[in-house]
Design a protein around this motif. Structure first.
Motif, PDB file in Angstrom:
ATOM      1  N   ASP A   1      69.926  14.883  55.427  1.00 42.47           N
ATOM      2  CA  ASP A   1      71.365  14.938  55.189  1.00 42.47           C
ATOM      3  C   ASP A   1      71.979  16.193  55.816  1.00 42.47           C
TER       4      ASP A   1
ATOM      5  N   ILE B   1      74.219  17.459  57.968  1.00 40.09           N
ATOM      6  CA  ILE B   1      75.369  17.008  58.753  1.00 40.09           C
ATOM      7  C   ILE B   1      75.692  17.967  59.894  1.00 40.09           C
ATOM      8  N   TRP B   2      75.654  19.276  59.559  1.00 36.84           N
ATOM      9  CA  TRP B   2      76.054  20.242  60.586  1.00 36.84           C
ATOM     10  C   TRP B   2      75.128  20.189  61.802  1.00 36.84           C
TER      11      TRP B   2
ATOM     12  N   TYR C   1      75.860  17.162  63.664  1.00 34.79           N
ATOM     13  CA  TYR C   1      77.123  17.319  64.400  1.00 34.79           C
ATOM     14  C   TYR C   1      76.887  18.077  65.711  1.00 34.79           C
TER      15      TYR C   1
ATOM     16  N   ARG D   1      77.886   3.548  56.852  1.00 32.49           N
ATOM     17  CA  ARG D   1      78.992   4.486  56.767  1.00 32.49           C
ATOM     18  C   ARG D   1      78.798   5.561  57.826  1.00 32.49           C
TER      19      ARG D   1
ATOM     20  N   PHE E   1      77.907   8.779  59.264  1.00 35.47           N
ATOM     21  CA  PHE E   1      77.139   9.947  58.845  1.00 35.47           C
ATOM     22  C   PHE E   1      77.735  11.183  59.507  1.00 35.47           C
ATOM     23  N   VAL E   2      77.951  11.064  60.789  1.00 37.01           N
ATOM     24  CA  VAL E   2      78.582  12.144  61.540  1.00 37.01           C
ATOM     25  C   VAL E   2      79.163  11.522  62.813  1.00 37.01           C
TER      26      VAL E   2
ATOM     27  N   PRO F   1      85.291  13.993  64.214  1.00 28.97           N
ATOM     28  CA  PRO F   1      85.343  13.784  62.757  1.00 28.97           C
ATOM     29  C   PRO F   1      86.718  13.378  62.249  1.00 28.97           C
ATOM     30  N   GLU F   2      87.759  13.764  62.963  1.00 28.52           N
ATOM     31  CA  GLU F   2      89.094  13.400  62.475  1.00 28.52           C
ATOM     32  C   GLU F   2      89.345  11.905  62.641  1.00 28.52           C
TER      33      GLU F   2
ATOM     34  N   PRO G   1      85.905  10.034  60.013  1.00 27.66           N
ATOM     35  CA  PRO G   1      85.503  11.018  59.014  1.00 27.66           C
ATOM     36  C   PRO G   1      84.151  10.665  58.385  1.00 27.66           C
ATOM     37  N   VAL G   2      83.480  11.689  57.928  1.00 24.78           N
ATOM     38  CA  VAL G   2      82.192  11.526  57.263  1.00 24.78           C
ATOM     39  C   VAL G   2      82.352  10.564  56.085  1.00 24.78           C
ATOM     40  N   LEU G   3      81.418   9.638  55.977  1.00 22.13           N
ATOM     41  CA  LEU G   3      81.344   8.652  54.897  1.00 22.13           C
ATOM     42  C   LEU G   3      82.375   7.536  55.002  1.00 22.13           C
TER      43      LEU G   3
ATOM     44  N   VAL H   1      87.373  21.153  62.855  1.00 24.14           N
ATOM     45  CA  VAL H   1      87.252  19.859  63.553  1.00 24.14           C
ATOM     46  C   VAL H   1      87.383  18.682  62.603  1.00 24.14           C
ATOM     47  N   GLY H   2      87.410  18.961  61.272  1.00 27.92           N
ATOM     48  CA  GLY H   2      87.606  17.877  60.319  1.00 27.92           C
ATOM     49  C   GLY H   2      86.310  17.232  59.869  1.00 27.92           C
TER      50      GLY H   2
END
Lengths: 461, 288
Positions: A64, A66-67, A70, A97, A99-100, A104-105, A108-110, B182-183
């Protein structure tokens, strides 16, 4: 517009158009081929990148992280940061869903995205994008999916290259071929142009002065040239025949005229000679002298009349034509018409004097009306219209008597033609001479029920 | 033969002595750094190492690791000599680590934790508005990037486990700012000092974030030494750091760190962190 263009230009233009059409067709074909190849290459490389990403993302997905995920997807998307339209990388988890994602805008995550919802299709075009989906399957269990979305605009630069190189090739080819096309087109068109230039001269110039195009080929143009040459030769022959016929005709007419004049003069001459012979034989009694002299006088007068009728004089002292002149003619002709119980329909719009000699116009009008009166049956109709239009004086005389016989027709205006049963035929001769002298025109139209004489005299200002 | 043997023995002896002398005198001082300062700045660390080495008369070797825990572990097991750590690990390792110096930021040895959101989010006023969002922490051992937000949420009667839909660690304050900008995360907690420094260095990045709230003041992440470090060396390092703002090169280096200097610092500076640490621990220990 284009249709009216000379073949001199039409042929080279058609040639150039053919080159252009070929170039465009080739460009389109190769562009389509290039586009397809570029698309295949992009898909293959996208699949490769997707496979590498899928492998690299196994650990972050499991932890998990995410960073770190990303940063991984960003290295793929960000490698093309320079381009204004970078590829989009979206990683879905086992539940589908997000994940990354590299954006992201947008994703979005999830969140659940439907943008790529295409079941069982790993390659699909979404709008202006190419989409490649690679499942993340470590040890036979699907834990997620990598979606790569490349803008279709990426496929365009090779197309621009094709367009550019095709344009250059076409320009070079055209530079070489345009002069050739021009030269060739003009060569092919030359016989046609020569023919077209020669045609109008046929009517205007004698055959010997027309420069005839040479037959250089056995195709349609050659055929046409051949026919044109023989046509010009035939025409020259025909003209020669016509010329001879005209001479013959002229001589015949002259003969008839001479015979007519001789006849007219011979008649009184015979009478006069007989009178003179009688006078000589019986001596000079007062009675006989008077009788002989009077006979001679009448005979000479008759000859004088004949001669003066033949010499129509234009420059008679006269005054301008006035409405009264027209009216006088009507008055003069009416007793003749009444004798035949015919009807005269009269119409004149001459309301003021006109710059035409009255004597000659009156003579023309009287002659035509007398002829009509002669021709019309008992109780027939005669119509006379005098009007002015477009600087012309127009006289129309019509009757419904017997039409003019076709044999008569040809020599209608000839004097002493022997056709006229009731006169010497000088009336129409005189009329014709007057009309000619005033640069007018006279025309006849005769068919059963209507005979029409029409005279048009230009009014001088 | 005898001469050669004697010569060899002398040579060996000399080499041994020389080796020992060289070894003791020039063994580098190993300096662990964490994300409490801006990372990815190799050039700056090289300069700073040269400066400190010259002042101290001993080479400095910087050691960087991915998490606070790793650096802390290296320090606790004497694999490094000093480290710039966060206040939270410092209070948790009391007695094992010695305080060397505390940086001065805007004249004070204190800093705050910022709650930040993307600039596009103009609605959020507090943690209460962040329900169902994705939240970015820096490091589980960070004070400003983890402990403070935990405390603030508990104070407001909220619990991170219920509040957020998802949380993740970026392992660096700088990356927390990026993640929010970046959101990738809809909010995050960062070291106020790092945020201010970034505002100077990368204004475009900072412009994409907005500060929702600033926390109370806490002791600035200190420089600490392993418990076994010799007092002389401890004192020498502390003095070199404290005198950095006295010369031009030192000032330039401080300026690059956006710091005013270093002070010896009191342990009591970190009482605030100690209190919230206890509060949070107690809260979860009780299971309330």
């Amino acid at each position: 517009m284009l249709r009216d263009l000379s073949y001199r230009y039409k042929l080279p233009l058609a040639f150039i158009a053919a080159i252009l059409v070929t170039a465009i067709a080739l460009a389109i074909t190769s562009a389509a081929k290039t586009y397809d190849t570029a698309r295949q290459q992009l898909l293959v490389s996208a699949e490769r990148v997707g496979a590498v990403l899928a492998n690299a993302l196994v650990e972050p997905l499991r932890k998990d992280a995410i960073w770190s995920a990303y940063l991984t997807v960003k290295t793929v998307a960000g490698a093309n940061e320079e381009s204004s339209d970078p590829p989009v990388v979206v990683v879905l988890d086992a539940l589908g869903r997000v994940f990354v994602s590299s954006e992201p805008e947008r994703f979005p995550v999830l969140s659940v995205t439907t943008e790529f919802a295409e079941e069982g299709n790993t390659r699909s075009g979404v709008d202006d994008h190419l989409v490649v989906r690679v499942p993340i399957v470590p040890e036979q269990i699907t834990v997620g999916e990598v979606i790569l979305q490349y803008p279709r605009a990426w496929l365009l630069p090779p197309l621009y290259d094709i367009a550019r190189s095709t344009a250059w090739t076409t320009i070079i080819v055209l530079t070489v071929l345009v002069p050739i096309a021009w030269f060739w087109g003009r060569r092919v068109a030359a016989p046609l142009v020569h023919l077209a230039d020669s045609m109008p001269k046929v009517a205007a110039l004698p055959a010997e002065q027309i420069e005839l195009p040479k037959v250089v080929s056995r195709d349609e143009i050659g055929d046409l040239t051949e026919r044109f040459r023989s046509m010009v030769t035939d025409l020259a022959d025909k003209r020669e025949v016509e010329r001879r016929m005209m001479t013959t005709d002229r001589l015949a007419a002259l003969g008839r005229l001479a015979a007519g004049v001789a006849h007219e003069i011979n008649n009184p001459l015979g009478g006069m000679l007989t009178a003179l012979s009688t006078y000589r034989r019986h001596g000079a009694t007062t009675d006989l002298r008077e009788k002989t002299l009077s006979l001679l006088e009448r005979g000479l007068n008759q000859i004088k009349e004949t001669v003066s009728a033949l010499l129509v004089e234009a420059k008679l002292e006269t005054h301008p034509l006035s409405p009264e002149d027209i009216e006088d003619v009507r008055t003069l002709i009416l007793p003749e018409v009444k004798k035949k119980h015919a009807r005269l329909i009269w119409s004149s719009d001459i309301d003021r004097p006109m710059a035409l000699p009255s004597t000659q116009v009156r003579q023309v009008l009287i002659n035509l009306l007398l002829n009509a009166t002669k021709a019309v049956d008992e109780g027939g109709d005669i119509a006379c219209t005098v009007d002015r239009c477009d600087g012309l004086l127009r006289i129309t005389v019509e009757d419904n008597g017997e039409p003019i016989a076709s044999a008569q027709y040809e020599r209608l205006f000839e004097p002493f033609s022997g056709q006229d049963v009731s006169g010497n035929g000088l009336g129409l001769w005189v009329t014709y001479q007057i009309v000619q002298q005033f640069h007018g025109e006279i025309s006849v139209d005769s068919h059963p029920g209507l005979t029409q004489f029409k005279v048009e005299l230009p009014v001088t200002n | 033969m005898g001469v050669l043997l004697r010569a060899l023995v002398v040579l060996a002896l000399l080499l041994t002595l020389a080796g020992r002398t060289w070894g003791t005198e020039t063994a580098p001082l190993r300096f662990g750094t964490t994300a409490v300062i801006l990372q990815d700045r190799a050039e700056f660390l090289t300069k700073w190492a040269r400066y400190l080495g010259e002042r101290l008369g001993r080479p400095i070797q910087f050691v960087q690791r991915g998490s606070y825990a790793e650096v802390g572990e290296l320090l606790s097991t004497s694999q490094i000599d000093i480290a710039w750590v966060c206040g939270a690990p410092y209070v948790r390792n009391r007695g094992r680590w010695q305080l060397v110096a505390v940086p001065l930021h805007q004249g004070k040895p204190l800093y705050q934790s910022y709650l930040i959101v993307p600039a596009s989010d103009t609605r959020t006023k507090s943690y209460r508005d962040l329900e169902g969002t994705v939240f970015a922490y820096s490091d589980p051992d960070s004070n400003s990037g983890y402990l403070v937000p935990q405390f603030q949420m508990l104070e407001q009667g909220l619990r991170a486990g219920n509040l957020f839909r998802k949380t993740f660690f970026t392992w660096a304050h700088q990356d927390t700012v990026k993640a929010v900008a970046v959101g990738l995360a809809q909010a995050g907690a960062v070291d106020g000092y790092i945020w201010e420094a970034l505002a100077d260095i990368d204004p475009a990045l900072i412009a994409r974030t907005r500060i929702v709230s600033r926390s109370a003041w806490y002791g600035f992440p200190p420089i600490v030494a392993r418990a076994s470090l010799e007092p002389d060396l401890l004192k020498a390092v502390g003095e070199v750091l404290a005198s950095m703002n006295a010369d031009a090169r030192g000032k330039e280096l401080l300026n690059q760190m956006r710091l005013d200097g270093f002070v010896p610092g009191e342990d009591s500076l970190f009482d605030g962190i100690r209190q919230i640490n206890q509060f949070v621990n107690k809260h979860y220990a009780q299971g309330s």
